[in-house]
Design an enzyme around this catalytic site. Structure first.
Site, PDB file in Angstrom:
ATOM      1  N   LYS A  10       0.902  -0.903   0.350  1.00 33.33           N
ATOM      2  CA  LYS A  10       0.014   0.053   0.218  1.00 33.33           C
ATOM      3  C   LYS A  10       0.660   1.463   0.135  1.00 33.33           C
ATOM      4  O   LYS A  10       2.053   0.812   0.452  1.00 33.33           O
ATOM      5  CB  LYS A  10      -0.583  -0.125   1.339  1.00 33.33           C
ATOM      6  N   PHE A  58     -15.977   3.524   6.337  1.00 30.00           N
ATOM      7  CA  PHE A  58     -14.336   3.832   5.679  1.00 30.00           C
ATOM      8  C   PHE A  58     -14.606   3.767   4.470  1.00 30.00           C
ATOM      9  O   PHE A  58     -13.192   3.816   4.004  1.00 30.00           O
ATOM     10  CB  PHE A  58     -13.606   2.392   6.615  1.00 30.00           C
ATOM     11  N   ARG A  86      -2.499 -15.143   4.532  1.00 33.83           N
ATOM     12  CA  ARG A  86      -3.022 -14.192   5.483  1.00 33.83           C
ATOM     13  C   ARG A  86      -2.407 -14.788   6.621  1.00 33.83           C
ATOM     14  O   ARG A  86      -1.866 -13.390   7.460  1.00 33.83           O
ATOM     15  CB  ARG A  86      -4.667 -14.438   5.116  1.00 33.83           C
ATOM     16  N   ASN A 113      -2.304  -0.035   6.249  1.00 36.71           N
ATOM     17  CA  ASN A 113      -1.670  -1.476   6.827  1.00 36.71           C
ATOM     18  C   ASN A 113      -1.149  -2.047   6.150  1.00 36.71           C
ATOM     19  O   ASN A 113      -0.884  -3.182   5.985  1.00 36.71           O
ATOM     20  CB  ASN A 113      -2.897  -2.563   7.642  1.00 36.71           C
ATOM     21  N   HIS A 116      -2.784  -5.606   1.541  1.00 36.39           N
ATOM     22  CA  HIS A 116      -3.452  -6.389   1.386  1.00 36.39           C
ATOM     23  C   HIS A 116      -3.293  -7.783   0.666  1.00 36.39           C
ATOM     24  O   HIS A 116      -2.218  -7.804  -0.090  1.00 36.39           O
ATOM     25  CB  HIS A 116      -4.835  -5.552   0.010  1.00 36.39           C
TER      26      HIS A 116
HETATM   27  P1  CMP Z   1      -7.651  -4.421   2.842  1.00 32.88           P
HETATM   28  O1  CMP Z   1      -6.781  -5.654   3.297  1.00 32.88           O
HETATM   29  O2  CMP Z   1      -6.825  -4.310   2.115  1.00 32.88           O
HETATM   30  O3  CMP Z   1      -9.111  -4.713   3.066  1.00 32.88           O
HETATM   31  C1  CMP Z   1      -9.907  -3.429   2.844  1.00 32.88           C
HETATM   32  C2  CMP Z   1      -8.550  -2.119   3.399  1.00 32.88           C
HETATM   33  O4  CMP Z   1     -10.251  -1.864   4.485  1.00 32.88           O
HETATM   34  C3  CMP Z   1      -8.069  -3.017   4.268  1.00 32.88           C
HETATM   35  O5  CMP Z   1      -7.339  -3.740   4.460  1.00 32.88           O
HETATM   36  C4  CMP Z   1      -8.221  -1.845   5.398  1.00 32.88           C
HETATM   37  O6  CMP Z   1      -7.060  -1.151   5.613  1.00 32.88           O
HETATM   38  C5  CMP Z   1      -9.491  -1.252   5.672  1.00 32.88           C
HETATM   39  N1  CMP Z   1     -10.524  -1.185   6.950  1.00 32.88           N
HETATM   40  C6  CMP Z   1     -11.227  -2.034   7.327  1.00 32.88           C
HETATM   41  N2  CMP Z   1     -11.193  -1.964   8.545  1.00 32.88           N
HETATM   42  C7  CMP Z   1     -11.705  -0.920   8.439  1.00 32.88           C
HETATM   43  C8  CMP Z   1     -11.339   0.210   9.048  1.00 32.88           C
HETATM   44  N3  CMP Z   1     -12.547   0.159  10.774  1.00 32.88           N
HETATM   45  N4  CMP Z   1     -11.428   1.701   9.282  1.00 32.88           N
HETATM   46  C9  CMP Z   1     -10.739   2.394   8.344  1.00 32.88           C
HETATM   47  N5  CMP Z   1      -9.784   1.318   7.413  1.00 32.88           N
HETATM   48  C10 CMP Z   1     -10.632   0.026   7.249  1.00 32.88           C
END
Ligand code: CMP
Length: 138
Positions: A10, A58, A86, A113, A116
């Site tokens: 990311k 979000f 994962r 984070n 993905h």
């Molecule tokens: P990802 O695995 O890329 O899939 C969806 C993304 O949404 C997840 O990683 C997080 O980065 C983001 N995400 C999930 N929950 C939240 C939240 N409560 N607030 C902000 N971002 C979120």
């Protein structure tokens, strides 16, 4: 169980020059890179990629963030790729990610984070095809 998964490094992790360190962790864990590219998603492309989340509170933040800088997109191959990847990356929220996982080491927050990872074999194929044609896979 399928043998491919899809990942994105990311924007914040790319910006922090963690691409090489993260790819090294992925290869050491036994994944083979089938396809890879650096791409700056438009807001429209990011919105389409994360369409399954369009009802979530979000969603707008996620789209803005994922289109805010370049990412590394890749298809990875290994037995039981989705579950194995994962496990390697750890929980979505880095506060819950186990020590030694990629997110525990590199993620800044729940939204930033670091990586993905596909959540199912079906989504691994959908997400891979979103970013790569057949002739970009080796
Ligand atoms: P990802 O695995 O890329 O899939 C969806 C993304 O949404 C997840 O990683 C997080 O980065 C983001 N995400 C999930 N929950 C939240 C939240 N409560 N607030 C902000 N971002 C979120």
């Amino acid at each position: 169980m399928g043998n491919i998964t899809f990942t994105m490094i990311k924007p914040e992790a790319v910006e922090a020059k963690n691409t090489g360190a993260i790819l090294k962790r992925i290869e050491i864990a036994g994944f083979r890179i089938v396809a890879m590219k650096k791409v700056h998603l438009t807001a429209e492309r990011a919105a389409k990629f994360y369409e399954v989340h369009n009802e979530k509170p979000f969603y707008n933040e996620l789209v803005e963030y994922m289109s805010g800088g370049p990412i590394i997109a890749a298809i990875l191959e290994k037995d039981d790729a989705v579950a194995s990847f994962r496990e390697l990356i750890g929980a979505t929220n880095p506060a819950d990610a186990k020590e030694g996982t990629i997110r525990a080491e590199f993620a800044e927050s729940l939204s930033k984070n670091a990586v993905h990872g596909s959540d199912s074999d079906e989504n691994a194929h959908i997400e891979s095809s979103f970013h790569f044609s057949d002739d970009e896979r080796f």
